[in-house]
Every structure is written in structure tokens, then in C-alpha cells.
Design a protein around this motif. Structure first.
Motif, mmCIF file in Angstrom:
data_model
loop_
_atom_site.group_PDB
_atom_site.id
_atom_site.type_symbol
_atom_site.label_atom_id
_atom_site.label_comp_id
_atom_site.label_asym_id
_atom_site.label_seq_id
_atom_site.Cartn_x
_atom_site.Cartn_y
_atom_site.Cartn_z
ATOM 1 N N GLY A 108 4.894 8.455 4.597
ATOM 2 C CA GLY A 108 4.707 7.513 3.500
ATOM 3 C C GLY A 108 5.768 6.434 3.530
ATOM 4 O O GLY A 108 6.947 6.709 3.779
ATOM 5 N N ALA A 163 7.082 2.688 1.463
ATOM 6 C CA ALA A 163 6.964 1.800 0.310
ATOM 7 C C ALA A 163 8.056 0.746 0.392
ATOM 8 O O ALA A 163 9.193 1.044 0.784
ATOM 9 N N THR A 206 2.845 -0.969 0.633
ATOM 10 C CA THR A 206 2.878 0.460 0.919
ATOM 11 C C THR A 206 2.080 0.699 2.194
ATOM 12 O O THR A 206 1.231 -0.110 2.561
ATOM 13 N N SER A 207 2.380 1.801 2.847
ATOM 14 C CA SER A 207 1.651 2.128 4.066
ATOM 15 C C SER A 207 1.729 3.633 4.310
ATOM 16 O O SER A 207 2.613 4.318 3.793
ATOM 17 N N LEU A 208 0.808 4.096 5.098
ATOM 18 C CA LEU A 208 0.750 5.508 5.468
ATOM 19 C C LEU A 208 0.489 5.586 6.967
ATOM 20 O O LEU A 208 -0.473 4.997 7.463
ATOM 21 N N ALA A 268 -1.868 4.204 -4.496
ATOM 22 C CA ALA A 268 -1.173 4.918 -3.427
ATOM 23 C C ALA A 268 -2.208 5.713 -2.644
ATOM 24 O O ALA A 268 -2.941 6.513 -3.229
ATOM 25 N N VAL A 308 3.034 8.411 -0.058
ATOM 26 C CA VAL A 308 3.400 7.042 -0.400
ATOM 27 C C VAL A 308 4.102 6.999 -1.751
ATOM 28 O O VAL A 308 5.087 6.273 -1.929
#
Length: 176
Positions: free
Chosen positions: A17, A19, A29-31, A137, A142
Motif C-alpha cells: 500500500g 499513499a 494512492t496506489s497498490l 482506498a 492503502v
């Protein structure tokens, strides 16, 4: 003075996760999702770790501070070495880029967000809404990263959220 850019990193071999915030504003944000098996050759394991660490480095490029969850030293599993490699590979990127970073114990982000180090994932996300407002999210990883970023912004004085346990959660962090 403009709030600084702080990245939170919740590293994982399967679901990292990420942010990025500036003050109370969520910038991104990213995953990073990957999969692997214990029986794959070390070459593939190494490429997977490099891929995740590269994604972390790209996401956190030009940040003023990165807060990353540190290793759980009491955790024992077949992936302990790979998780350690990912953690230190990410730190190397920050060092090489001259980005200050902080390492937080695993329960500190939960404590900062909710007041309790053993809070569930949903409770953490719910409490973060009180700090950042409604947000999307893609996973609880995240929201954990968002809590880590919030800790960094709080430490820098860019935010001053109210709530139990927030200041004490910052004490266990290794600020570099």
C-alpha cells in the motif's frame, strides 16, 4: 509555508500500500499487487522484490519524507528473507535519492489512526476519515499507508489531528 509531501509505505510481497499526502490533502494512492510461491527460483523472487521496490521508489520520488512500516521481528514465515530484502531495497532507494525516511513499528500506524495498536483494518480506515475526510482506498493496505503518511505529516507539524494515542504513537518511530 506549503505543507510538505509525505509518502506512507506499507510494504508487502503481495499487496504493498502506498499513499502520498500534503497536509490534510491526499495527493495519490496506489497498490502494488504481486503473487509468488515459495518454490519458485531465487531469480524470480529477486525480480519480484526489485519490481515492488522500484514501484515504491517511483511513487515516492521527490517526497520530502517517507514513512515506512518496519519489519515485524517476531514474525516467522517462509517469506521472512524476501520481506527483509524488500524493506532494505526500498530504504536503499530513499538513501540514493536523498529522501529522508522514518521507520515505524508495525502497530504504530494503527495506534496513530485509531488510538489502539491492535485495531482492526476497518477501524483504522474509519478513523482516518476523521483526519482526511472521505477517501477511496482500493485496499486496507492503502489505508495503512495513509496512516503512515499521516504520522509523517504530524511529526513535521503539517497537520495536528486530534485523537487519543497519536502523539505517543510517534515516539516509537525511528526518525532519520
Amino acid at each position: 509555508m506549503e505543507p510538505r509531501i509525505v509518502c506512507g509505505v506499507d510494504p508487502s510481497l503481495t499487496s504493498t500500500g502506498l499513499a502520498k499526502i500534503s497536509g490534510y490533502r491526499i495527493l495519490d494512492t496506489s497498490l502494488i499487487k504481486t503473487s509468488g510461491k515459495a518454490e519458485v527460483p531465487y531469480r524470480e523472487r529477486s525480480r519480484r522484490i526489485t519490481h515492488i521496490a522500484g514501484g515504491i521508489a517511483t511513487f515516492c520520488d521527490r517526497a520530502d519524507l517517507v514513512v515506512i512500516e518496519g519489519p515485524s521481528f517476531r514474525s516467522v514465515s517462509t517469506s521472512t528473507w524476501e520481506r527483509a530484502a524488500l524493506f532494505y531495497r526500498a530504504l536503499e532507494h530513499f538513501l540514493d535519492a536523498g529522501i529522508p525516511f522514518a521507520v515505524t513499528p508495525p502497530k504504530s500506524a494503527k495506534k496513530w489512526a485509531s488510538g489502539a495498536g491492535n485495531a482492526g483494518k476497518e477501524a483504522v480506515m474509519d478513523c482516518l476519515v476523521n483526519v482526511f475526510g472521505d477517501f477511496e482506498a482500493p485496499s486496507f493496505d492503502v489505508s495503512d499507508a495513509l496512516a503512515l503518511a499521516g504520522m509523517g505529516a504530524h511529526h513535521l507539524g503539517d497537520i495536528a489531528p486530534k485523537g487519543r494515542g497519536r502523539v505517543s504513537a510517534l515516539r516509537g518511530v525511528q526518525w532519520q
